[in-house]
Motif scaffolding. Structure first.
Motif, PDB file in Angstrom:
ATOM      1  N   GLU A  27       0.926  -1.293   0.145  1.00 40.74           N
ATOM      2  CA  GLU A  27       0.122  -0.078   0.098  1.00 40.74           C
ATOM      3  C   GLU A  27       0.730   1.474  -0.038  1.00 40.74           C
ATOM      4  O   GLU A  27       0.680   2.342   0.770  1.00 40.74           O
ATOM      5  CB  GLU A  27      -1.111   0.047   1.058  1.00 40.74           C
ATOM      6  CG  GLU A  27      -1.923  -1.245   0.994  1.00 40.74           C
ATOM      7  CD  GLU A  27      -2.958  -1.023   2.337  1.00 40.74           C
ATOM      8  OE1 GLU A  27      -2.682  -0.703   3.319  1.00 40.74           O
ATOM      9  OE2 GLU A  27      -4.014  -1.815   2.006  1.00 40.74           O
ATOM     10  N   ARG A  28       1.851   1.170  -0.866  1.00 39.39           N
ATOM     11  CA  ARG A  28       2.731   2.353  -0.966  1.00 39.39           C
ATOM     12  C   ARG A  28       3.427   2.396  -2.298  1.00 39.39           C
ATOM     13  O   ARG A  28       3.950   1.027  -2.656  1.00 39.39           O
ATOM     14  CB  ARG A  28       3.763   2.776   0.269  1.00 39.39           C
ATOM     15  CG  ARG A  28       4.812   1.454   0.418  1.00 39.39           C
ATOM     16  CD  ARG A  28       5.693   1.562   1.537  1.00 39.39           C
ATOM     17  NE  ARG A  28       6.416   0.591   1.773  1.00 39.39           N
ATOM     18  CZ  ARG A  28       7.662   0.316   1.055  1.00 39.39           C
ATOM     19  NH1 ARG A  28       7.932   0.750   0.163  1.00 39.39           N
ATOM     20  NH2 ARG A  28       8.054  -0.852   1.597  1.00 39.39           N
ATOM     21  N   PRO A  29       4.107   3.248  -2.820  1.00 39.22           N
ATOM     22  CA  PRO A  29       4.937   3.036  -4.091  1.00 39.22           C
ATOM     23  C   PRO A  29       5.994   2.287  -3.876  1.00 39.22           C
ATOM     24  O   PRO A  29       7.084   2.654  -2.931  1.00 39.22           O
ATOM     25  CB  PRO A  29       5.116   4.267  -4.502  1.00 39.22           C
ATOM     26  CG  PRO A  29       4.213   5.363  -4.071  1.00 39.22           C
ATOM     27  CD  PRO A  29       3.732   4.793  -2.709  1.00 39.22           C
ATOM     28  N   VAL A  30       6.610   1.290  -4.562  1.00 33.04           N
ATOM     29  CA  VAL A  30       7.588   0.407  -4.416  1.00 33.04           C
ATOM     30  C   VAL A  30       8.502   0.178  -5.658  1.00 33.04           C
ATOM     31  O   VAL A  30       7.893  -0.043  -6.649  1.00 33.04           O
ATOM     32  CB  VAL A  30       7.192  -1.163  -3.939  1.00 33.04           C
ATOM     33  CG1 VAL A  30       8.671  -1.824  -3.934  1.00 33.04           C
ATOM     34  CG2 VAL A  30       6.438  -1.255  -2.745  1.00 33.04           C
ATOM     35  N   THR A  31       9.665   0.941  -5.430  1.00 30.72           N
ATOM     36  CA  THR A  31      10.505   0.975  -6.645  1.00 30.72           C
ATOM     37  C   THR A  31      11.680   0.041  -6.277  1.00 30.72           C
ATOM     38  O   THR A  31      11.820  -0.556  -5.355  1.00 30.72           O
ATOM     39  CB  THR A  31      11.031   2.419  -6.951  1.00 30.72           C
ATOM     40  OG1 THR A  31      11.980   2.615  -5.796  1.00 30.72           O
ATOM     41  CG2 THR A  31       9.964   3.400  -7.114  1.00 30.72           C
ATOM     42  N   LEU A  32      12.636  -0.073  -7.350  1.00 31.94           N
ATOM     43  CA  LEU A  32      13.661  -1.225  -7.158  1.00 31.94           C
ATOM     44  C   LEU A  32      14.410  -0.636  -5.711  1.00 31.94           C
ATOM     45  O   LEU A  32      15.350  -1.583  -5.062  1.00 31.94           O
ATOM     46  CB  LEU A  32      14.607  -1.141  -8.288  1.00 31.94           C
ATOM     47  CG  LEU A  32      14.174  -1.982  -9.450  1.00 31.94           C
ATOM     48  CD1 LEU A  32      14.974  -1.728 -10.727  1.00 31.94           C
ATOM     49  CD2 LEU A  32      13.922  -3.223  -8.978  1.00 31.94           C
ATOM     50  N   ALA A  33      14.633   0.539  -5.442  1.00 32.68           N
ATOM     51  CA  ALA A  33      15.380   1.167  -4.191  1.00 32.68           C
ATOM     52  C   ALA A  33      14.689   0.914  -2.929  1.00 32.68           C
ATOM     53  O   ALA A  33      15.257   1.100  -1.766  1.00 32.68           O
ATOM     54  CB  ALA A  33      15.584   2.603  -4.627  1.00 32.68           C
ATOM     55  N   ALA A  34      13.027   0.571  -3.159  1.00 36.13           N
ATOM     56  CA  ALA A  34      12.498   0.453  -1.576  1.00 36.13           C
ATOM     57  C   ALA A  34      11.826  -0.915  -1.438  1.00 36.13           C
ATOM     58  O   ALA A  34      10.812  -1.100  -0.988  1.00 36.13           O
ATOM     59  CB  ALA A  34      11.629   1.479  -1.761  1.00 36.13           C
ATOM     60  N   VAL A  35      12.341  -2.150  -2.264  1.00 30.90           N
ATOM     61  CA  VAL A  35      11.597  -3.165  -2.186  1.00 30.90           C
ATOM     62  C   VAL A  35      12.061  -3.665  -0.706  1.00 30.90           C
ATOM     63  O   VAL A  35      13.281  -3.639  -0.170  1.00 30.90           O
ATOM     64  CB  VAL A  35      12.284  -4.401  -3.124  1.00 30.90           C
ATOM     65  CG1 VAL A  35      11.694  -5.705  -2.974  1.00 30.90           C
ATOM     66  CG2 VAL A  35      12.104  -3.852  -4.491  1.00 30.90           C
ATOM     67  N   PRO A  36      11.116  -4.154   0.259  1.00 31.66           N
ATOM     68  CA  PRO A  36      11.283  -4.544   1.447  1.00 31.66           C
ATOM     69  C   PRO A  36      12.267  -6.128   1.584  1.00 31.66           C
ATOM     70  O   PRO A  36      12.300  -6.586   0.819  1.00 31.66           O
ATOM     71  CB  PRO A  36       9.901  -5.030   2.024  1.00 31.66           C
ATOM     72  CG  PRO A  36       8.895  -4.263   1.100  1.00 31.66           C
ATOM     73  CD  PRO A  36       9.547  -4.243  -0.080  1.00 31.66           C
ATOM     74  N   SER A  37      13.111  -5.878   2.762  1.00 28.69           N
ATOM     75  CA  SER A  37      14.105  -7.001   2.823  1.00 28.69           C
ATOM     76  C   SER A  37      13.484  -8.545   2.745  1.00 28.69           C
ATOM     77  O   SER A  37      14.001  -9.253   2.200  1.00 28.69           O
ATOM     78  CB  SER A  37      14.595  -6.965   4.250  1.00 28.69           C
ATOM     79  OG  SER A  37      15.409  -5.622   4.262  1.00 28.69           O
ATOM     80  N   ALA A 113      20.768  -0.245  -6.102  1.00 27.75           N
ATOM     81  CA  ALA A 113      20.435  -0.677  -4.850  1.00 27.75           C
ATOM     82  C   ALA A 113      20.060  -2.156  -4.534  1.00 27.75           C
ATOM     83  O   ALA A 113      20.432  -2.994  -3.915  1.00 27.75           O
ATOM     84  CB  ALA A 113      19.401   0.189  -4.031  1.00 27.75           C
ATOM     85  N   ALA A 114      19.181  -2.177  -5.689  1.00 26.27           N
ATOM     86  CA  ALA A 114      18.654  -3.856  -5.608  1.00 26.27           C
ATOM     87  C   ALA A 114      19.692  -4.927  -6.172  1.00 26.27           C
ATOM     88  O   ALA A 114      19.630  -5.945  -5.645  1.00 26.27           O
ATOM     89  CB  ALA A 114      17.704  -3.760  -7.093  1.00 26.27           C
ATOM     90  N   ARG A 115      20.713  -4.366  -6.851  1.00 23.96           N
ATOM     91  CA  ARG A 115      22.072  -5.046  -7.383  1.00 23.96           C
ATOM     92  C   ARG A 115      22.864  -5.434  -5.815  1.00 23.96           C
ATOM     93  O   ARG A 115      23.099  -6.767  -5.787  1.00 23.96           O
ATOM     94  CB  ARG A 115      22.766  -4.542  -8.293  1.00 23.96           C
ATOM     95  CG  ARG A 115      23.947  -5.559  -8.691  1.00 23.96           C
ATOM     96  CD  ARG A 115      24.896  -4.925  -9.628  1.00 23.96           C
ATOM     97  NE  ARG A 115      25.988  -5.836 -10.152  1.00 23.96           N
ATOM     98  CZ  ARG A 115      26.893  -5.462 -10.977  1.00 23.96           C
ATOM     99  NH1 ARG A 115      27.273  -4.267 -11.047  1.00 23.96           N
ATOM    100  NH2 ARG A 115      27.765  -6.469 -11.471  1.00 23.96           N
ATOM    101  N   ARG A 116      22.803  -4.565  -5.153  1.00 29.19           N
ATOM    102  CA  ARG A 116      23.495  -4.789  -3.732  1.00 29.19           C
ATOM    103  C   ARG A 116      22.897  -5.821  -2.759  1.00 29.19           C
ATOM    104  O   ARG A 116      23.320  -6.439  -2.342  1.00 29.19           O
ATOM    105  CB  ARG A 116      23.527  -3.491  -3.175  1.00 29.19           C
ATOM    106  CG  ARG A 116      24.792  -2.462  -3.625  1.00 29.19           C
ATOM    107  CD  ARG A 116      25.038  -1.350  -2.568  1.00 29.19           C
ATOM    108  NE  ARG A 116      23.965  -0.444  -2.375  1.00 29.19           N
ATOM    109  CZ  ARG A 116      23.607   0.544  -3.208  1.00 29.19           C
ATOM    110  NH1 ARG A 116      24.490   0.941  -4.260  1.00 29.19           N
ATOM    111  NH2 ARG A 116      22.409   1.349  -2.823  1.00 29.19           N
ATOM    112  N   GLU A 117      21.337  -5.583  -2.852  1.00 31.96           N
ATOM    113  CA  GLU A 117      20.523  -6.502  -2.052  1.00 31.96           C
ATOM    114  C   GLU A 117      20.530  -8.242  -2.768  1.00 31.96           C
ATOM    115  O   GLU A 117      20.795  -9.073  -1.654  1.00 31.96           O
ATOM    116  CB  GLU A 117      19.052  -6.194  -2.097  1.00 31.96           C
ATOM    117  CG  GLU A 117      18.746  -4.709  -1.577  1.00 31.96           C
ATOM    118  CD  GLU A 117      19.125  -4.666   0.223  1.00 31.96           C
ATOM    119  OE1 GLU A 117      19.008  -6.199   0.900  1.00 31.96           O
ATOM    120  OE2 GLU A 117      19.389  -3.771   0.859  1.00 31.96           O
ATOM    121  N   LEU A 118      20.556  -8.164  -3.839  1.00 29.24           N
ATOM    122  CA  LEU A 118      21.033  -9.547  -4.377  1.00 29.24           C
ATOM    123  C   LEU A 118      22.186 -10.048  -4.191  1.00 29.24           C
ATOM    124  O   LEU A 118      22.432 -11.131  -3.670  1.00 29.24           O
ATOM    125  CB  LEU A 118      20.758  -9.481  -5.899  1.00 29.24           C
ATOM    126  CG  LEU A 118      19.178  -8.997  -6.490  1.00 29.24           C
ATOM    127  CD1 LEU A 118      19.128  -8.774  -8.314  1.00 29.24           C
ATOM    128  CD2 LEU A 118      18.256 -10.116  -6.032  1.00 29.24           C
TER     129      LEU A 118
END
Length: 260
Positions: A27-37, A113-118
């Motif tokens: 229920e909020r905008p989610v971009t690649l920078a804001a994907v929950p852990s 940011a997404a690449r770092r999380e992956l």
């Protein structure tokens, strides 16, 4: 030592759709920078070696406009989504306006940011590369028309499904030799030396943002297939095949970069 396993398992995600689903879920905008852990944790639990984020590059407004006027495509859209509206058309991920991450998805910083999380979870990142064609509003169309297969006024008049006018020039629409042309994209010329260098520079930029690329319709750029498809319009075939030139150049700087 090659960091890729011999037979890597690659998990494909339709990025635009996935982020839309997550936006509704949280229920909020989610971009690649804001994907929950917890969503990255879920991806890491499926046993893949890499994630292919399909469709991250900037979508083409010109391509969307063409699609929204195409009767056949509109029928397909309405079969999939009976209450389809033109604003529902996000654009084809293979009608690339330019190789920058679409801001709707979080832009270049979001992808990083997404690449770092992956990477924290031992997952590599695959992106798309579309060698055969570009959107009608790609910068090369104006700045480097020589990179594209061109026609003339007679072609545009006699075969409007395969040739389109952009400004003062006529360009061929992208195609496979066995099927009608794709109306929303323009054909790149695999035999043009300047294009090959521009592709190498483009891929060098992409290679700094991911671990490999899935190359759409890669066979269409092979000398024998390209010559059969385009004949005299392509000019003389180079001595080396497209992928020999392109892959060898990228591997010099990125020896473990994967071409799929």
């Amino acid at each position: 030592m090659n960091p890729w396993p011999k037979h890597p398992v690659i998990y494909e995600i339709n990025t635009w759709v996935w982020l839309g689903e997550l936006s509704r879920k949280y229920e909020r905008p989610v971009t690649l920078a804001a994907v929950p852990s917890e969503e990255w944790d879920t991806l890491s639990s499926i046993g893949a070696d890499a994630v292919w984020f399909m469709g991250v590059w900037e979508r083409s407004p010109a391509g969307i406009a063409i699609a929204n006027q195409n009767k056949g495509l509109l029928e397909d859209f309405r079969r999939a989504l009976p209450d389809f509206r033109t604003e529902d058309n996000a654009g084809s991920p293979y009608c690339v306006r330019q190789y920058g991450v679409d801001e709707h998805l979080g832009g270049r910083k979001g992808l990083a940011a997404a690449r770092r999380e992956l990477a924290r979870r031992g997952l590599k990142l695959i992106l798309d590369f579309v060698p055969n064609h570009v959107a009608p509003d790609h910068p090369w169309v104006i700045d480097h028309p020589e990179y594209l297969v061109q026609g003339n006024a007679d072609d545009a008049r006699n075969d409007p499904a395969s040739f389109v006018s952009v400004g003062a020039k006529v360009f061929a629409c992208g195609r496979d030799p066995f099927f009608p042309a794709w109306p929303d994209v323009l054909q790149l010329n695999a035999f043009q030396p300047g294009l090959r260098q521009a592709v190498i520079e483009t891929l060098a930029g992409i290679a700094g943002q991911c671990d490999g690329v899935r190359c759409d319709m890669a066979m269409l750029m092979l000398n024998r297939i390209f010559e059969r498809t385009w004949g005299h319009r392509a000019g003389r075939p180079p001595a080396a095949d497209y992928w020999v030139d392109v892959i060898s150049a990228i591997k010099k700087a990125h020896p473990h970069f994967l071409f799929m």
